[in-house]
Design a protein around this motif. Structure first.
Motif, PDB file in Angstrom:
ATOM      1  N   LYS A   1       0.828  -1.215   0.000  1.00 46.71           N
ATOM      2  CA  LYS A   1       0.000   0.000   0.000  1.00 46.71           C
ATOM      3  C   LYS A   1       0.864   1.268   0.000  1.00 46.71           C
ATOM      4  CE  LYS A   1      -2.164  -1.248   3.755  1.00 46.71           C
ATOM      5  NZ  LYS A   1      -1.443  -2.528   3.939  1.00 46.71           N
ATOM      6  N   THR A   2       1.847   1.294   0.923  1.00 43.50           N
ATOM      7  CA  THR A   2       2.710   2.481   0.997  1.00 43.50           C
ATOM      8  C   THR A   2       3.494   2.644  -0.300  1.00 43.50           C
ATOM      9  OG1 THR A   2       2.844   2.377   3.393  1.00 43.50           O
ATOM     10  CG2 THR A   2       4.668   3.481   2.263  1.00 43.50           C
ATOM     11  N   THR A   3       3.939   1.537  -0.850  1.00 47.31           N
ATOM     12  CA  THR A   3       4.672   1.569  -2.119  1.00 47.31           C
ATOM     13  C   THR A   3       3.787   2.173  -3.217  1.00 47.31           C
ATOM     14  OG1 THR A   3       5.852  -0.410  -1.413  1.00 47.31           O
ATOM     15  CG2 THR A   3       5.936   0.115  -3.769  1.00 47.31           C
TER      16      THR A   3
ATOM     17  N   ILE B   1       1.877  10.908   4.348  1.00 46.23           N
ATOM     18  CA  ILE B   1       2.602   9.654   4.521  1.00 46.23           C
ATOM     19  C   ILE B   1       2.135   8.912   5.774  1.00 46.23           C
ATOM     20  CG2 ILE B   1       4.606  10.404   3.186  1.00 46.23           C
ATOM     21  CD1 ILE B   1       6.063  10.957   5.739  1.00 46.23           C
ATOM     22  N   GLN B   2       2.506   7.631   5.839  1.00 46.75           N
ATOM     23  CA  GLN B   2       1.958   6.755   6.888  1.00 46.75           C
ATOM     24  C   GLN B   2       2.364   7.190   8.290  1.00 46.75           C
ATOM     25  OE1 GLN B   2       2.539   2.621   6.009  1.00 46.75           O
ATOM     26  NE2 GLN B   2       1.413   1.930   7.784  1.00 46.75           N
ATOM     27  N   ASN B   3       3.620   7.598   8.462  1.00 47.29           N
ATOM     28  CA  ASN B   3       4.062   8.009   9.789  1.00 47.29           C
ATOM     29  C   ASN B   3       4.072   9.540   9.872  1.00 47.29           C
ATOM     30  OD1 ASN B   3       5.379   8.668  12.113  1.00 47.29           O
ATOM     31  ND2 ASN B   3       7.040   7.183  11.846  1.00 47.29           N
TER      32      ASN B   3
ATOM     33  N   LEU C   1      -3.642   9.537   0.657  1.00 50.79           N
ATOM     34  CA  LEU C   1      -3.451   9.443   2.109  1.00 50.79           C
ATOM     35  C   LEU C   1      -3.161   7.999   2.497  1.00 50.79           C
ATOM     36  CD1 LEU C   1      -6.427  11.270   1.611  1.00 50.79           C
ATOM     37  CD2 LEU C   1      -5.490  12.147   3.748  1.00 50.79           C
ATOM     38  N   ASP C   2      -2.014   7.806   3.161  1.00 53.60           N
ATOM     39  CA  ASP C   2      -1.570   6.455   3.538  1.00 53.60           C
ATOM     40  C   ASP C   2      -1.904   6.215   5.012  1.00 53.60           C
ATOM     41  OD1 ASP C   2      -0.335   3.998   3.639  1.00 53.60           O
ATOM     42  OD2 ASP C   2       1.699   4.764   3.306  1.00 53.60           O
ATOM     43  N   GLU C   3      -2.967   5.506   5.263  1.00 60.80           N
ATOM     44  CA  GLU C   3      -3.457   5.209   6.622  1.00 60.80           C
ATOM     45  C   GLU C   3      -3.489   6.466   7.500  1.00 60.80           C
ATOM     46  OE1 GLU C   3      -2.344   1.540   8.353  1.00 60.80           O
ATOM     47  OE2 GLU C   3      -1.619   0.706   6.470  1.00 60.80           O
ATOM     48  N   PRO C   4      -4.267   7.478   7.066  1.00 62.67           N
ATOM     49  CA  PRO C   4      -4.213   8.779   7.733  1.00 62.67           C
ATOM     50  C   PRO C   4      -4.922   8.830   9.081  1.00 62.67           C
ATOM     51  CG  PRO C   4      -5.903   8.797   6.046  1.00 62.67           C
ATOM     52  CD  PRO C   4      -5.197   7.475   5.922  1.00 62.67           C
TER      53      PRO C   4
HETATM   54 MG    MG Z   1       2.064   1.007   4.588  1.00 65.13          MG
END
Ligand code: MG
Ligand code: ATP
Length: 281
Positions: free
Chosen positions: A42-44, A88-90, A167-170
């Motif tokens: 997913k992040t990729t 981003i995720q973090n 949005l990556d796991e926002p």
């Molecule tokens: Mg991810």
């Protein structure tokens, strides 16, 4: 319009491809949800959609990534950033470190775009109000809770008003009320024409807010459709996506010979009421 066609990608030095022949299509002004197991890529995919791959992470990327008619391969990173905002995720890693306050942090991207001071202040105020973080504006971005940092990370993209938002796991660090608020804001943004791709595990909210849902599994997008259809698919466990509590309950009931056979499994509370034959008392 976002169009990924036949995308293959491997990180630098990696032996295996994270994505192989992946296709994805997102209509303008819609919310696309993408679900997939941990490590599915997913992040990729989020980084590919925003040009961070290959511009920042490098690696071997093939196929085409076209956003609003322009192939990202032909754009510089700064041109990609204007086109697509990536949360981003973090959230900690999204903080620039260049400013001492949340207000400064939110203005930072606009400063880089050369936005006039007054316009900048207006946008920051407006976005802070929208996300309920006005009281954080004079705090240090490093002294916030994870959930507060997550809202600041989202706000730092919203002030830029990109035509596409990824949005990556926002909402991973937000409580249920904060999560609902963020989904509400995304729905408002869609109304203003923004195209949104959200990578998220919260299936009930995706069902309520996304126009289409895509499943990332086995290195590619294996299913795309109406969120209700996708989430009621019998293969969701196989895909590592899970199911809502209503679908799980419906499935358990069906396994015990209860509930109707000829209708799809319920995904939401309302569908569960229909499925189990309940009505107004
Ligand atoms: Mg991810
Ligand atoms: N910088 C990197 N270099 C090499 N391999 C990587 C890199 N980042 C991720 N990977 C690998 O790529 C695959 C997909 O990772 P990715 O982070 O995209 O998955 P994800 O679906 O976002 O997972 P999660 O749900 O845990 O966030 C994993 O096998 C991961 O180990």
């Amino acid at each position: 319009m976002i169009e990924l066609a036949d995308v293959c990608y491997a990180y630098p030095g990696a032996e295996r491809f994270v994505l192989e022949h992946a296709d994805l299509r997102v209509e303008p002004g819609t919310i696309a949800g993408v679900v997939g197991a941990s490590g599915a890529g997913k992040t990729t995919l989020a980084k590919i959609l925003s040009g961070f791959i290959p511009h920042v992470d490098g690696g071997e990327l093939s196929g085409s990534v076209v956003i609003a008619g322009r192939d990202l391969a032909g754009l510089s990173l700064s041109a990609c950033v204007r086109q697509v905002g990536l949360v981003i995720q973090n959230p900690f890693n999204q903080i620039s470190g260049a400013r001492y306050t949340v207000r400064g942090e939110l203005a930072f991207g606009l400063e880089n775009l050369g936005t006039a001071r007054e316009e900048m202040a207006d946008r920051v105020t407006q976005v802070a109000d929208l996300l309920g973080i006005t009281q954080l504006l004079d705090r240090s971005p490093y002294e916030l809770s994870g959930g507060q940092q997550q809202l600041v990370a989202i706000a730092s993209m919203l002030v830029l008003r990109p035509p596409v938002l990824v949005l990556d796991e926002p909402t991973s660090q937000l409580d249920p009320a904060g999560t609902r608020m963020v989904f509400g804001v995304l729905s408002q943004l869609r109304e203003s024409g923004c195209t949104i791709v959200i990578f998220e595990h919260k299936l009930e909210l995706l069902h309520a807010h996304a126009d289409r849902l895509h499943v990332l599994a086995g290195q590619r997008i294996v299913a795309s459709g109406q969120p209700g259809e996708v989430l009621a698919d019998p293969r969701t466990d196989e895909w590592g996506v899970g199911a809502t509590r209503y679908t799980r309950t419906g499935r358990l009931a069906r396994d015990r010979g209860l509930g109707p056979v000829a209708v799809p499994l319920p995904v939401s509370f309302d569908e569960a009421v229909g499925f189990f034959g309940g009505g107004p008392r």
